[in-house]
Design a protein around this motif. Structure first.
Motif, mmCIF file in Angstrom:
data_model
loop_
_atom_site.group_PDB
_atom_site.id
_atom_site.type_symbol
_atom_site.label_atom_id
_atom_site.label_comp_id
_atom_site.label_asym_id
_atom_site.label_seq_id
_atom_site.Cartn_x
_atom_site.Cartn_y
_atom_site.Cartn_z
ATOM 1 N N HIS A 173 31.125 -2.916 -47.442
ATOM 2 C CA HIS A 173 31.138 -1.606 -48.115
ATOM 3 C C HIS A 173 31.356 -1.823 -49.607
ATOM 4 C CE1 HIS A 173 32.911 2.572 -48.872
ATOM 5 N NE2 HIS A 173 31.643 2.744 -48.530
ATOM 6 N N GLU A 228 31.586 0.128 -52.156
ATOM 7 C CA GLU A 228 32.492 1.039 -52.846
ATOM 8 C C GLU A 228 33.957 0.660 -52.656
ATOM 9 O OE1 GLU A 228 31.920 3.557 -54.948
ATOM 10 O OE2 GLU A 228 29.806 2.986 -54.899
ATOM 11 N N SER A 229 34.293 0.102 -51.517
ATOM 12 C CA SER A 229 35.685 -0.254 -51.249
ATOM 13 C C SER A 229 35.940 -1.749 -51.377
ATOM 14 C CB SER A 229 36.084 0.213 -49.846
ATOM 15 O OG SER A 229 35.274 -0.402 -48.860
ATOM 16 N N ARG A 265 37.009 -4.688 -53.188
ATOM 17 C CA ARG A 265 37.758 -5.049 -54.403
ATOM 18 C C ARG A 265 38.037 -6.543 -54.352
ATOM 19 N NH1 ARG A 265 36.213 -0.683 -54.839
ATOM 20 N NH2 ARG A 265 37.328 1.262 -55.323
ATOM 21 N N GLU A 277 41.601 -7.551 -53.919
ATOM 22 C CA GLU A 277 42.265 -7.119 -52.692
ATOM 23 C C GLU A 277 41.613 -7.698 -51.443
ATOM 24 O OE1 GLU A 277 42.188 -2.897 -52.791
ATOM 25 O OE2 GLU A 277 43.219 -2.746 -54.729
ATOM 26 N N THR A 278 40.477 -8.356 -51.587
ATOM 27 C CA THR A 278 39.757 -8.915 -50.445
ATOM 28 C C THR A 278 40.437 -10.208 -49.996
ATOM 29 O OG1 THR A 278 37.678 -8.000 -51.263
ATOM 30 C CG2 THR A 278 37.527 -9.766 -49.660
ATOM 31 N N TYR A 334 37.361 10.294 -44.268
ATOM 32 C CA TYR A 334 36.456 9.371 -44.952
ATOM 33 C C TYR A 334 36.901 7.930 -44.751
ATOM 34 C CZ TYR A 334 34.138 6.849 -48.716
ATOM 35 O OH TYR A 334 33.421 5.920 -49.445
ATOM 36 N N GLN A 335 38.180 7.650 -44.932
ATOM 37 C CA GLN A 335 38.668 6.282 -44.780
ATOM 38 C C GLN A 335 38.495 5.786 -43.349
ATOM 39 O OE1 GLN A 335 39.496 4.296 -47.164
ATOM 40 N NE2 GLN A 335 39.352 5.843 -48.783
ATOM 41 N N VAL A 339 34.775 5.015 -42.802
ATOM 42 C CA VAL A 339 34.371 3.764 -43.446
ATOM 43 C C VAL A 339 34.824 2.578 -42.607
ATOM 44 C CG1 VAL A 339 34.777 2.279 -45.447
ATOM 45 C CG2 VAL A 339 34.256 4.688 -45.787
ATOM 46 N N GLU A 340 36.020 2.650 -42.048
ATOM 47 C CA GLU A 340 36.506 1.556 -41.202
ATOM 48 C C GLU A 340 35.662 1.421 -39.945
ATOM 49 O OE1 GLU A 340 40.557 0.200 -38.761
ATOM 50 O OE2 GLU A 340 40.491 2.088 -39.905
ATOM 51 N N GLN A 363 29.759 8.289 -52.880
ATOM 52 C CA GLN A 363 31.004 8.388 -53.642
ATOM 53 C C GLN A 363 31.641 9.734 -53.328
ATOM 54 O OE1 GLN A 363 30.141 7.705 -57.780
ATOM 55 N NE2 GLN A 363 29.521 5.584 -57.458
#
Length: 828
Positions: A355, A357-358, A360, A363-364, A470-471, A474-475, A523
Motif C-alpha cells: 500500500h 499511501e501507508s 513509510r 516505520e517499515t 478505512y484502516q 487497508v489491512e 487518499q
C-alpha cells in the motif's frame, strides 16, 4: 462517359494533361488477382490483406496505412491539445485585380483524377474507413465551393498527386471557405525525408538498422519518483512529444525548443491527452467510461529527512546483518530513495500488494524494507548491491522463522510479503541455486497464507456485515492482495518450470476480488467519504467471478482481478492437460475454451480507474492488463501444445540443455487448422515487438515490462519457430491458410534480415531482444537459449543440404561448442 464530359467542359487556361493509353498493370497482388500499374499501389493494396498500419503517430498510439493520413491526423487531432497546428497549404498569388466589369464565369466541372481513384482503391481495397471518407467528403466540399463561388484568387496550376510521399491527400490548390479561421503557416514540405527505399511495414530489421548508431544510455534516478532519460537517448516510438536531436527532419528541428519533452523515460500514462479526465479504462486509457474526475499518478514513498534515514540506519545496524551476510552495508539516503522509486515505479504495478499511501520507510520492518530495496536495486542495474540487500533480507526472515515461537497462523503480513519478494528475486535470478531456495520454502509460504487467511475470515465474520473502517479495510485488502500475489507467483513458477502449484484456487474462493487501483490508492480525508467510496464500488467474490466465466457471462472487476482470473484459468488448463483423461474429456476442454473467450470479452467492461501508470509502452492501459494478455496467449497455446520438456530443462539453467529441449520438441508441434489459431496468438506476441522495433524493445522491456511477458512468450516463440520449420521442410504442400499466415509473419522482416530460414530468424531475434538489457537473470538465460536454438535450426538445414550436395562445406554444431544433445536428428 468521357466524351460527354470533355464536350461539356469549358476551355481551361491551365495546360491540359496528356491522356496516354492505360498503363500496363504488371504488378500483381500476392494475395489475390488484383494488378496495378505501379508497385507502390500494389504495396498499399496488400496492406488491406496483412492489416499493416506502418505509419505511427509520435504523439499518440494511432496508426495509419498511409503517410498522408498520418499527417492529416497530426494536423487535425493534435492541433486541439497543443500539438502541431493545422496548416493551410494554399498557395495564392497577390490579388492585384484591376477594376473591370464583372462577368459571369462559366461553371467549371471538377475532373476526377483516375490515378487518385486507383490509389484510393489500392489502399483501401474498395473500402474506405470513416476518417478517410470524412476527409474525402470535406475535400470534395471545398472544391465544389471554390467552383461555384469563382474565387478571385488565382489557383496554382500544378496538381498535387495522391501519394504518401507528399504532405496531403487533397488538392491543396483549392482554398478553404472564406469563413475559415486562418492558421499559422508551417514548412510541411521540409518535414518529409529525402526519397529513399521504403522499408517494409512493421519491419523488425529496419528498426534494428535505424537504431544501430544510437547511443544507449543508462537510466539514472533523480531525487524524485520518476526515471530521467539521458539527453542523448533515443525516444520511444510512442512518446508523446518528439525528442530533440539530429535524427529529426529539418523542419522539426526548429520547433524542438517550443515543444515540451516527456519527463519519464517511458511514455506518460496520461498521453495522448494530458488534460483528459477520468475514470478511464485500464485496458485503454483513451477510453473514458465515467464522469469527469481528476486523473492521478501514484508517487513512490521516499525518505524525506536525514532524521528518518538515521533512524532506519540505526535499526538495521542493531540487527548485525554483517555477521551473516559478508559485505553488507546500508547505502546513502539518495541511493535508498532511488531504489524505492525504482521498486514503486517499475515493479510495484505488476504485483501491487503493498500500500503506497501507508508505506513509510522509517516505520517499515527492516526485513521487508531490505526485500523492497533489493528489487529496486535490480532495476537500477546495481546487481551487486541488490544481491547484498537480498541476502540481508533472507537472513532476517530465517531468524524469524527459526524462532521456537513461530506460528504460521500468527505470522505477520510483512513476513509473508518479504518471503514472497525474496522468492521472486531468487526464482528469476537466472541461478539454479536461487530456484532451489524458492522451492524449498514454497510450502512454508503456502502455509503462512493459509494461517493468515484463517485469521482474516475470523475478523470478517466478527464484523457481522458492517462496513470496515478505512484502516481496517487497508489491512484486510493488503492481506487479500498478498494472497493473490502469492497465488499468481506460484502460477508463474508452474508456467515457467512446470512446478506443481502449492496453493489451490478453492482456498480463497469466498474472498472478495481485489479492488481497483483507484480505491487502493485513494487518499481519504474522513471516514464518511471513505464509506461512500467503498459503497459505490462493485466488488464480487472470487467464486462468483469464476462461475460467470464458465457460464459465458462477462463480469465487471478490476485490472488486478483480471490478472487473477486468467491465472486461475491457466492453472485449470494445466491441471486438465496433466490428467490421464485429458484426451477423452472433451467437455472440460470445451468449458475451458468458453471461459477463456468470456474472460477476453470481460476486458471491455473492466472496472474504470482514476489511477494511471506511466509504463504504457507498448500497451495502452494498465500493466496488469498487458501481463494478463500475455498469460492469456500462453494459455490458449497450451490447449494445443505441451512443451513440458522445455520447461523442465529450464529448471537447471543450462542454455544448451534448454536449446536442445527446444529442438527435440518439434514433434509436438503439428500442422492443423487448430494450430493456425495457436500460431495467430504467437504472431500477436511477436507483432508487439515488431510494432515497437526490436532494438527499442530490447532497451526498454527489461524495465517497462514485467518478467511475466518474456516468460509467457518463450513457449509461443518455440511453437512459432517449430511451426515455421515444419512448413519450410515438410514434403506436404502448405494449405492456403498456412501460406497466408506464413506471409503474414514474413512481412514483419526485411529481406536482408532473414537467415537461411524464417524459423531461425524468429528464434535469433527473440533471443537478441531478451538479453539486450538484463534486469532479471532468467531473461539472459532465455536469450542465450534462443540464440543457440536458432543455430541448431540453421545447422539442421545445412546438414540436410550437405546430404544432398556433398561438396557443400557446412560447419557442424559441435565445432561451435554446442553440446552433443543439441544436434538435430537427420530426419524430420
Amino acid at each position: 462517359m468521357p466524351d460527354a464530359a470533355a464536350t461539356a467542359a469549358p476551355p481551361q487556361s491551365t495546360p491540359s494533361r496528356k491522356t496516354p493509353g492505360a498503363p500496363e498493370k504488371k504488378y500483381k497482388c500476392q494475395f489475390c488477382n488484383r494488378a496495378f500499374s505501379r508497385s507502390e499501389h500494389r504495396s498499399r493494396h496488400e496492406r488491406s490483406h496483412t492489416k499493416e498500419r506502418p505509419f505511427k503517430c509520435a504523439k499518440c498510439r494511432s496508426t495509419f496505412v498511409r503517410r498522408d493520413l498520418l499527417l492529416r491526423h497530426d494536423r487535425t487531432v493534435h492541433a486541439k491539445d497543443g500539438g502541431v497546428p493545422l496548416v493551410s497549404e494554399v498557395k495564392r498569388r497577390p490579388a492585384t485585380k484591376p477594376a473591370t466589369p464583372k462577368t459571369t464565369a462559366p461553371k467549371r466541372n471538377m475532373e476526377l483524377d483516375t490515378a487518385t481513384l486507383e490509389q484510393i482503391e489500392a489502399s483501401s481495397d474498395g473500402m474506405v474507413d470513416l476518417e478517410t471518407a470524412a476527409m474525402l467528403m470535406t475535400d470534395f466540399h471545398h472544391k465544389a465551393t471554390a467552383a461555384m463561388a469563382a474565387q478571385e484568387n488565382e489557383l496554382d496550376e500544378a496538381p498535387v498527386p495522391y501519394s504518401p510521399d507528399h504532405t496531403t491527400m487533397f488538392d491543396t490548390s483549392v482554398p478553404f471557405m472564406s469563413g475559415a479561421l486562418p492558421m499559422p503557416q508551417m514548412p510541411w514540405d521540409t518535414f518529409m525525408p529525402q526519397p529513399v527505399n521504403q522499408p517494409k511495414a512493421h519491419s523488425i530489421s529496419s528498426n534494428i538498422s535505424s537504431s544501430q548508431d544510437s547511443h544507449v544510455s543508462q537510466l539514472s534516478f533523480n531525487s524524485g519518483n520518476t526515471l530521467q532519460p539521458n539527453q542523448h537517448q533515443l525516444a520511444p516510438l510512442m512518446e508523446r512529444y518528439p525528442s530533440g536531436g539530429d535524427a529529426l527532419a529539418p523542419g522539426l528541428q526548429s520547433l524542438t525548443g517550443s515543444m515540451p519533452l516527456s519527463g519519464p523515460g517511458t511514455p506518460n500514462g496520461l498521453s495522448p491527452w494530458p488534460f483528459m479526465t477520468g475514470p478511464v479504462s485500464p485496458v485503454d486509457y483513451r477510453r473514458s467510461p465515467g464522469p469527469s474526475q481528476a486523473l492521478t499518478s501514484p508517487k513512490a514513498p521516499q525518505i524525506q529527512s536525514d532524521e528518518e534515514y538515521n533512524h532506519i540506519h540505526e535499526e538495521i545496524t542493531k540487527l548485525e546483518i554483517e555477521r551473516s551476510a559478508s559485505g553488507f552495508q546500508f547505502q546513502s539516503r539518495s541511493e535508498i530513495n532511488a531504489y524505492l522509486a525504482a521498486y514503486f515505479n517499475l515493479f510495484h504495478h505488476h504485483m501491487p500488494f503493498l500500500h503506497p499511501e501507508s508505506f513509510r520507510p522509517s516505520e517499515t520492518p527492516a526485513v521487508l524494507l531490505l526485500a523492497v530495496l533489493s528489487i529496486g536495486a535490480l532495476y537500477t542495474f546495481n546487481q551487486d548491491q541488490a544481491y547484498r540487500l537480498h541476502i540481508g533480507s533472507k537472513v532476517l526472515v530465517n531468524e524469524f522463522l527459526q524462532n521456537k515461537d513461530f506460528d504460521s497462523r500468527k505470522c505477520p503480513l510483512w513476513i509473508m510479503q518479504s518471503t514472497l519478494l525474496n522468492m521472486a528475486f531468487a526464482s528469476w535470478s537466472g541461478d539454479g541455486k536461487g530456484l532451489e531456495f524458492a522451492c524449498s520454502i514454497k510450502s512454508l509460504l503456502a502455509q503462512m497464507v493459509a494461517g493468515n487467511l484463517y485469521e482474516l475470515k475470523l475478523r470478517t465474520d466478527a464484523r457481522e456485515g458492517a462496513l470496515p473502517s478505512y484502516q481496517a479495510w487497508v489491512e484486510d485488502e493488503g492481506c487479500r492482495r498478498t494472497y493473490y500475489a502469492v497465488y499468481i507467483f506460484f502460477g508463474m513458477l508452474t508456467l515457467t518450470y512446470n512446478h506443481t502449484p502449492a496453493i489451490s484456487f478453492n482456498e480463497f474462493d469466498s474472498l472478495d476480488l481485489p479492488s481497483s487501483e483507484s480505491l487502493w490508492n485513494l487518499q481519504v480525508s474522513d471516514e464518511e467519504s471513505w464509506r461512500e467510496s467503498l459503497t459505490s464500488s462493485t466488488i464480487i467474490t472470487v467464486r462468483e467471478a469464476h462461475d460467470s466465466l464458465f457460464q459465458g457471462e462477462s463480469a465487471r472487476y478490476s485490472a488486478f482481478a483480471t490478472r487473477l482470473m486468467i491465472n486461475a484459468l491457466f492453472l485449470e488448463v494445466w491441471f486438465h492437460k496433466r490428467s490421464f483423461d485429458a484426451l477423452q474429456d472433451v467437455v472440460t476442454e470445451y468449458k475451458l475454451r468458453l471461459a477463456l473467450e468470456t474472460w477476453e470479452h470481460s476486458l471491455d467492461i473492466c472496472e474504470p480507474e482514476t489511477i494511471v501508470v506511466a509504463l504504457t509502452a507498448p500497451h495502452k492501459g494498465h500493466p496488469l492488463i498487458f501481463n494478463a494478455m500475455a498469460v492469456y496467449r500462453n494459455t490458449r497455446a497450451r490447449l494445443e501444445v505441451d512443451l513440458k520438456p522445455v520447461q523442465e530443462a529450464l529448471r537447471y539453467h543450462g542454455p544448451y540443455e534448454v536449446a536442445a529441449a527446444m529442438t527435440r520438441a518439434r514433434d509436438r508441434v503439428k500442422r492443423s487448422q487448430e494450430m493456425i489459431k495457436v500460431v495467430q496468438e504467437c504472431f500477436n506476441c511477436i507483432e508487439i515487438v515488431a510494432l515497437q522495433g526490436i532494438k527499442s524493445v530490447g532497451k526498454t522491456c527489461a524495465t517497462n515490462w514485467s518478467i511475466e511477458h518474456p516468460l509467457c512468450g518463450m513457449d509461443l516463440m518455440v511453437i512459432l519457430s517449430l511451426w515455421l520449420f515444419r512448413l519450410e521442410n515438410d514434403e506436404d504442400p502448405a494449405t492456403d491458410e498456412e501460406l497466408a499466415m506464413y506471409n503474414k509473419i514474413r512481412n514483419l522482416f526485411d529481406d536482408d534480415s532473414i537467415d537461411t530460414k524464417l524459423s531461425a530468424t524468429v528464434a535469433r531475434l527473440w533471443g537478441n531482444m531478451l538479453d539486450d538489457v538484463v534486469v532479471w537473470g532468467i531473461s539472459k538465460l532465455m536469450g542465450d537459449s534462443f540464440k543457440i536454438y536458432s543455430q541448431a535450426l540453421v545447422g539442421h538445414e545445412d546438414d540436410m543440404g550437405q546430404r544432398t550436395s556433398p561438396s557443400t562445406s557446412t560447419p557442424t554444431m559441435s565445432s561451435q561448442g554446442v553440446v552433443e544433445g543439441l544436434e538435430m536428428e537427420s530426419t524430420f
